[in-house]
Enzyme design. Structure first.
Site, PDB file in Angstrom:
ATOM      1  N   ILE A   1       0.886  -1.154   0.000  1.00 54.30           N
ATOM      2  CA  ILE A   1       0.000   0.000   0.000  1.00 54.30           C
ATOM      3  C   ILE A   1       0.927   1.208   0.000  1.00 54.30           C
ATOM      4  O   ILE A   1       1.543   1.532   1.012  1.00 54.30           O
ATOM      5  CB  ILE A   1      -0.920   0.014   1.231  1.00 54.30           C
ATOM      6  CG1 ILE A   1      -1.821  -1.216   1.233  1.00 54.30           C
ATOM      7  CG2 ILE A   1      -1.770   1.282   1.236  1.00 54.30           C
ATOM      8  CD1 ILE A   1      -2.740  -1.302   2.432  1.00 54.30           C
ATOM      9  N   PRO A   2       1.069   1.886  -1.131  1.00 53.44           N
ATOM     10  CA  PRO A   2       2.171   2.847  -1.315  1.00 53.44           C
ATOM     11  C   PRO A   2       1.942   4.215  -0.684  1.00 53.44           C
ATOM     12  O   PRO A   2       1.864   5.239  -1.376  1.00 53.44           O
ATOM     13  CB  PRO A   2       2.281   2.940  -2.833  1.00 53.44           C
ATOM     14  CG  PRO A   2       0.868   2.726  -3.299  1.00 53.44           C
ATOM     15  CD  PRO A   2       0.285   1.709  -2.366  1.00 53.44           C
ATOM     16  N   CYS A   3       1.878   4.255   0.632  1.00 54.03           N
ATOM     17  CA  CYS A   3       1.711   5.542   1.305  1.00 54.03           C
ATOM     18  C   CYS A   3       2.940   6.433   1.118  1.00 54.03           C
ATOM     19  O   CYS A   3       2.862   7.645   1.323  1.00 54.03           O
ATOM     20  CB  CYS A   3       1.414   5.339   2.789  1.00 54.03           C
ATOM     21  SG  CYS A   3       2.613   4.360   3.689  1.00 54.03           S
ATOM     22  N   HIS A   4       4.060   5.834   0.692  1.00 57.28           N
ATOM     23  CA  HIS A   4       5.261   6.637   0.446  1.00 57.28           C
ATOM     24  C   HIS A   4       5.102   7.529  -0.782  1.00 57.28           C
ATOM     25  O   HIS A   4       5.912   8.430  -1.004  1.00 57.28           O
ATOM     26  CB  HIS A   4       6.482   5.726   0.273  1.00 57.28           C
ATOM     27  CG  HIS A   4       6.334   4.724  -0.832  1.00 57.28           C
ATOM     28  ND1 HIS A   4       5.652   3.536  -0.682  1.00 57.28           N
ATOM     29  CD2 HIS A   4       6.782   4.727  -2.112  1.00 57.28           C
ATOM     30  CE1 HIS A   4       5.686   2.850  -1.804  1.00 57.28           C
ATOM     31  NE2 HIS A   4       6.370   3.554  -2.700  1.00 57.28           N
TER      32      HIS A   4
END
Length: 284
Positions: free
Chosen positions: A246-249
């Site tokens: 989950i690419p919260c970056h």
């Protein structure tokens, strides 16, 4: 698993990234950065290129503030327009399209994982050591942590009444394969997550941010139908239980500043640069 030399190399590259991030306005030269990690310029250039897939100079361009603003400006209009039926084989870039979220049942959510059987294992990634855990339905936890005991305690705090076994299962293997260069055999990754309806909406929206592109907290808030909830979106992003998948970056501030990251700003910076390099190479 990485050996001691590989771990040392990673630590040196992480230190170099931190230095570049803090001094990008000065555009530090190769010799300057190499000296900070106690390597010759030649050795540093070769080591950095092996690790990141590009030269230090190119990497500096990717992680600079101006590049972040450029990415944001170029993709803003179409960021969330990527069709989910584009297909992995069509682009080879949007691995996120193969991540599917299933929320836990109300009972699983409320009773701390009672009756859940969770397998977990530890692994190395390009961004450091991590723990990954799975139920029979999918990945329920992935987090960066160099301390295995601390990592396991953090997992157990999320599901205090679950039954645990240290075991690498096929779901975990497939999830970890995301860090490899060849995604041709990658299957759909299923996530089994504990979260509120709002959190699940935010996490699902993050999956639509393509690799190599960035979004903002306000953009995500607007896309889930809560344009005034940027702060709540930030809190939900900070609660993301599955690092990288989950690419919260990929979410930064509207000003172009990278903002915070649960697992450290050096790691976030490295991820943005790594994905920019990877997406550019796939576009060739």
């Amino acid at each position: 698993m990485m050996n001691e030399q590989q771990k040392l190399n990673y630590e040196r590259i992480a230190e170099a990234i931190e230095y570049i991030k803090n001094n990008f306005k000065k555009q530090p030269h190769l010799d300057e950065v190499a000296s900070k990690v106690h390597l010759s310029p030649f050795h540093f250039q070769r080591l950095f290129s092996e690790w990141a897939g590009t030269t230090p100079k190119k990497f500096l361009q990717f992680i600079s503030l101006e590049h972040a603003k450029k990415l944001l400006k170029e993709q803003q209009a179409t960021l969330f327009d990527t069709a989910l039926d584009t297909g992995f084989s069509g682009t080879g870039r949007l691995h996120d399209l193969f991540v599917n979220i299933e929320g836990m049942t109300p009972a699983e959510y409320k009773n701390g994982g009672k009756n859940l059987f969770i397998n977990y294992s530890f692994a190395e990634s390009p961004f450091g050591k991590l723990i990954v855990a799975s139920t029979h339905k999918g990945i329920c936890h992935m987090a960066f942590n160099n301390d295995e005991t601390d990592a396991l305690n953090d997992l157990k705090s999320k599901f205090p009444y679950a039954t645990y076994e240290q075991k690498l299962d096929p779901m975990q293997e497939n999830a970890l394969f995301i860090f490899q260069n060849d995604w041709s055999k990658l299957q759909q990754i299923k996530l089994h997550l504990k979260g509120t309806d709002f959190q699940l909406k935010v996490w699902e929206m993050l999956l639509k941010v393509p690799m190599g592109e960035l979004s903002t907290y306000s953009n995500v808030a607007g896309q889930i139908g809560h344009p005034n909830a940027s702060r709540a979106v930030g809190t939900a992003i900070g609660s993301n239980p599955v690092a990288f998948l989950i690419p919260c970056h990929r979410v930064i501030q509207s000003s172009g500043h990278l903002g915070g990251y649960r697992w450290g700003m050096t790691r976030k910076t490295a991820m943005i640069g790594w994905e920019s390099v990877k997406s550019d190479s796939m576009a060739l």
